[in-house]
Design a protein around this motif. Sequence first.
Motif, PDB file in Angstrom:
ATOM      1  N   CYS A  74       0.595  -1.319   0.161  1.00 49.38           N
ATOM      2  CA  CYS A  74       0.022   0.018   0.026  1.00 49.38           C
ATOM      3  C   CYS A  74       0.780   1.103  -0.008  1.00 49.38           C
ATOM      4  CB  CYS A  74      -0.972   0.053   1.392  1.00 49.38           C
ATOM      5  SG  CYS A  74      -2.077  -1.128   1.210  1.00 49.38           S
ATOM      6  N   TYR A  75       2.098   1.022  -0.102  1.00 56.62           N
ATOM      7  CA  TYR A  75       3.083   2.409   0.035  1.00 56.62           C
ATOM      8  C   TYR A  75       2.598   3.277  -1.196  1.00 56.62           C
ATOM      9  CZ  TYR A  75       7.315   5.030  -0.216  1.00 56.62           C
ATOM     10  OH  TYR A  75       8.283   6.006  -0.092  1.00 56.62           O
ATOM     11  N   LYS A  76       2.503   4.514  -0.761  1.00 56.40           N
ATOM     12  CA  LYS A  76       1.935   5.488  -1.601  1.00 56.40           C
ATOM     13  C   LYS A  76       0.801   5.485  -2.199  1.00 56.40           C
ATOM     14  CE  LYS A  76       6.833   7.752  -2.161  1.00 56.40           C
ATOM     15  NZ  LYS A  76       7.352   8.494  -3.176  1.00 56.40           N
ATOM     16  N   ARG A  77      -0.128   4.683  -1.795  1.00 52.77           N
ATOM     17  CA  ARG A  77      -1.462   4.633  -2.203  1.00 52.77           C
ATOM     18  C   ARG A  77      -2.419   5.013  -1.369  1.00 52.77           C
ATOM     19  NH1 ARG A  77      -2.322   4.020  -6.761  1.00 52.77           N
ATOM     20  NH2 ARG A  77      -4.319   3.239  -6.244  1.00 52.77           N
ATOM     21  N   PRO A  78      -3.447   5.672  -1.762  1.00 53.22           N
ATOM     22  CA  PRO A  78      -4.650   6.483  -1.137  1.00 53.22           C
ATOM     23  C   PRO A  78      -5.439   5.456  -0.323  1.00 53.22           C
ATOM     24  CG  PRO A  78      -5.354   6.268  -3.289  1.00 53.22           C
ATOM     25  CD  PRO A  78      -4.004   5.650  -3.303  1.00 53.22           C
ATOM     26  N   VAL A  79      -4.720   4.619   0.612  1.00 52.09           N
ATOM     27  CA  VAL A  79      -5.351   3.877   1.526  1.00 52.09           C
ATOM     28  C   VAL A  79      -4.900   4.198   3.075  1.00 52.09           C
ATOM     29  CG1 VAL A  79      -5.601   1.416   2.243  1.00 52.09           C
ATOM     30  CG2 VAL A  79      -5.030   2.014  -0.126  1.00 52.09           C
ATOM     31  N   SER A  80      -6.291   4.392   3.884  1.00 54.98           N
ATOM     32  CA  SER A  80      -6.126   5.183   5.187  1.00 54.98           C
ATOM     33  C   SER A  80      -5.410   4.025   6.147  1.00 54.98           C
ATOM     34  CB  SER A  80      -7.348   5.541   5.836  1.00 54.98           C
ATOM     35  OG  SER A  80      -8.345   4.364   5.890  1.00 54.98           O
ATOM     36  N   ALA A  81      -4.527   4.285   7.195  1.00 55.57           N
ATOM     37  CA  ALA A  81      -4.135   3.584   8.012  1.00 55.57           C
ATOM     38  C   ALA A  81      -5.316   2.612   8.753  1.00 55.57           C
ATOM     39  CB  ALA A  81      -3.420   4.409   9.210  1.00 55.57           C
ATOM     40  N   ALA A  83      -8.244   1.919   7.284  1.00 56.26           N
ATOM     41  CA  ALA A  83      -8.553   0.680   6.382  1.00 56.26           C
ATOM     42  C   ALA A  83      -7.542  -0.379   6.430  1.00 56.26           C
ATOM     43  CB  ALA A  83      -8.611   1.290   4.863  1.00 56.26           C
ATOM     44  N   ILE A  84      -6.152  -0.067   6.501  1.00 63.54           N
ATOM     45  CA  ILE A  84      -5.062  -1.171   6.534  1.00 63.54           C
ATOM     46  C   ILE A  84      -5.308  -2.082   7.428  1.00 63.54           C
ATOM     47  CG2 ILE A  84      -2.728  -1.540   6.786  1.00 63.54           C
ATOM     48  CD1 ILE A  84      -2.378   0.937   4.945  1.00 63.54           C
ATOM     49  N   GLN A  85      -5.439  -1.383   9.068  1.00 67.23           N
ATOM     50  CA  GLN A  85      -5.528  -2.014  10.292  1.00 67.23           C
ATOM     51  C   GLN A  85      -7.010  -2.960  10.277  1.00 67.23           C
ATOM     52  OE1 GLN A  85      -3.606  -2.733  12.760  1.00 67.23           O
ATOM     53  NE2 GLN A  85      -2.157  -1.297  11.295  1.00 67.23           N
ATOM     54  N   LYS A  86      -7.881  -2.499   9.501  1.00 69.23           N
ATOM     55  CA  LYS A  86      -9.263  -3.324   9.276  1.00 69.23           C
ATOM     56  C   LYS A  86      -8.851  -4.575   8.539  1.00 69.23           C
ATOM     57  CE  LYS A  86     -12.777   0.043  10.463  1.00 69.23           C
ATOM     58  NZ  LYS A  86     -13.930   0.940  10.013  1.00 69.23           N
ATOM     59  N   THR A  87      -8.116  -4.337   7.699  1.00 68.39           N
ATOM     60  CA  THR A  87      -7.844  -5.439   6.821  1.00 68.39           C
ATOM     61  C   THR A  87      -7.166  -6.569   7.285  1.00 68.39           C
ATOM     62  OG1 THR A  87      -8.123  -3.950   4.716  1.00 68.39           O
ATOM     63  CG2 THR A  87      -6.736  -5.934   4.327  1.00 68.39           C
ATOM     64  N   PRO A 121      -6.895  -2.183  -5.672  1.00 63.84           N
ATOM     65  CA  PRO A 121      -6.012  -3.080  -6.842  1.00 63.84           C
ATOM     66  C   PRO A 121      -4.697  -3.147  -7.121  1.00 63.84           C
ATOM     67  CG  PRO A 121      -7.598  -1.421  -7.541  1.00 63.84           C
ATOM     68  CD  PRO A 121      -7.698  -1.082  -6.210  1.00 63.84           C
ATOM     69  N   VAL A 122      -4.214  -1.840  -6.727  1.00 61.44           N
ATOM     70  CA  VAL A 122      -2.452  -1.884  -7.256  1.00 61.44           C
ATOM     71  C   VAL A 122      -1.990  -2.594  -6.141  1.00 61.44           C
ATOM     72  CG1 VAL A 122      -0.661  -0.145  -7.173  1.00 61.44           C
ATOM     73  CG2 VAL A 122      -2.801   0.407  -8.416  1.00 61.44           C
ATOM     74  N   ALA A 123      -2.288  -2.316  -4.740  1.00 60.24           N
ATOM     75  CA  ALA A 123      -1.610  -3.009  -3.737  1.00 60.24           C
ATOM     76  C   ALA A 123      -1.851  -4.553  -3.999  1.00 60.24           C
ATOM     77  CB  ALA A 123      -2.366  -2.659  -2.498  1.00 60.24           C
ATOM     78  N   TYR A 124      -3.076  -5.148  -4.436  1.00 60.49           N
ATOM     79  CA  TYR A 124      -3.131  -6.477  -4.815  1.00 60.49           C
ATOM     80  C   TYR A 124      -1.979  -6.856  -5.767  1.00 60.49           C
ATOM     81  CZ  TYR A 124      -4.974 -10.384  -7.351  1.00 60.49           C
ATOM     82  OH  TYR A 124      -4.982 -11.570  -7.629  1.00 60.49           O
ATOM     83  N   VAL A 125      -1.855  -5.959  -6.783  1.00 55.98           N
ATOM     84  CA  VAL A 125      -0.981  -6.487  -7.992  1.00 55.98           C
ATOM     85  C   VAL A 125       0.514  -6.469  -7.152  1.00 55.98           C
ATOM     86  CG1 VAL A 125       0.115  -5.868 -10.087  1.00 55.98           C
ATOM     87  CG2 VAL A 125      -2.489  -5.839  -9.938  1.00 55.98           C
ATOM     88  N   ARG A 126       0.845  -5.595  -6.439  1.00 56.94           N
ATOM     89  CA  ARG A 126       2.331  -5.478  -6.069  1.00 56.94           C
ATOM     90  C   ARG A 126       2.408  -6.716  -5.075  1.00 56.94           C
ATOM     91  NH1 ARG A 126       2.495   0.671  -3.688  1.00 56.94           N
ATOM     92  NH2 ARG A 126       2.687   2.010  -5.475  1.00 56.94           N
ATOM     93  N   PHE A 127       1.494  -6.914  -4.159  1.00 58.26           N
ATOM     94  CA  PHE A 127       1.714  -8.067  -3.530  1.00 58.26           C
ATOM     95  C   PHE A 127       1.680  -9.044  -4.175  1.00 58.26           C
ATOM     96  CE2 PHE A 127       0.306 -11.656  -0.615  1.00 58.26           C
ATOM     97  CZ  PHE A 127       0.966 -11.191   0.627  1.00 58.26           C
ATOM     98  N   ALA A 128       0.849  -9.375  -5.318  1.00 57.16           N
ATOM     99  CA  ALA A 128       0.983 -10.535  -6.065  1.00 57.16           C
ATOM    100  C   ALA A 128       2.173 -11.055  -6.865  1.00 57.16           C
ATOM    101  CB  ALA A 128      -0.314 -10.593  -6.967  1.00 57.16           C
TER     102      ALA A 128
END
Length: 149
Positions: A74-81, A83-87, A121-128
């Motif tokens: 999620c680095y440099k993505r518009p995802v709140s902290a 939302a990350i913690q909930k995930t 979606p970008v975080a998904y592709v990065r992780f994948a």
Amino acid sequence: MRCPYCGNLDTRVIDSRPAEDRSSIRRRRSCDECGRRFTTYEKVETIPLIVIKKDDNREQYQRAKIEQGILSACYKRPVSAEAIQKTIDAIELEIFNREEKEIPSSVIGEIVMEKLKDLDPVAYVRFASVYREFKDVNTFMDELKKFLQ
């Protein structure tokens, strides 16, 4: 509970309620020494979960490893902290709801990827791309096609 600001051992609970995940208790505390407030979470201690790695080594489950992987994705993505913690909480809940003593790291990776699809979606592709160890552009494109369907 030790105050994270001054180290004083005398703190008191001001408010106590179930956390959003309903599996822990959120406590609002106040330090008697410095007067600052902070939040703590209490969880039921469970039997340690063992992760079976790709090379068949076993190690104890560490939430920090999932956090690090998701934060990198999620680095440099518009995802709140938040939302990350909930995930991360949802991933952990799914892992522990399996009620297994050992879990393959591949299963954890698949759960993380599934949750990242919904988060960004970008975080998904990065992780994948790291998780699936893409060797060339074609395998990367194959994964993108799966995602787009």
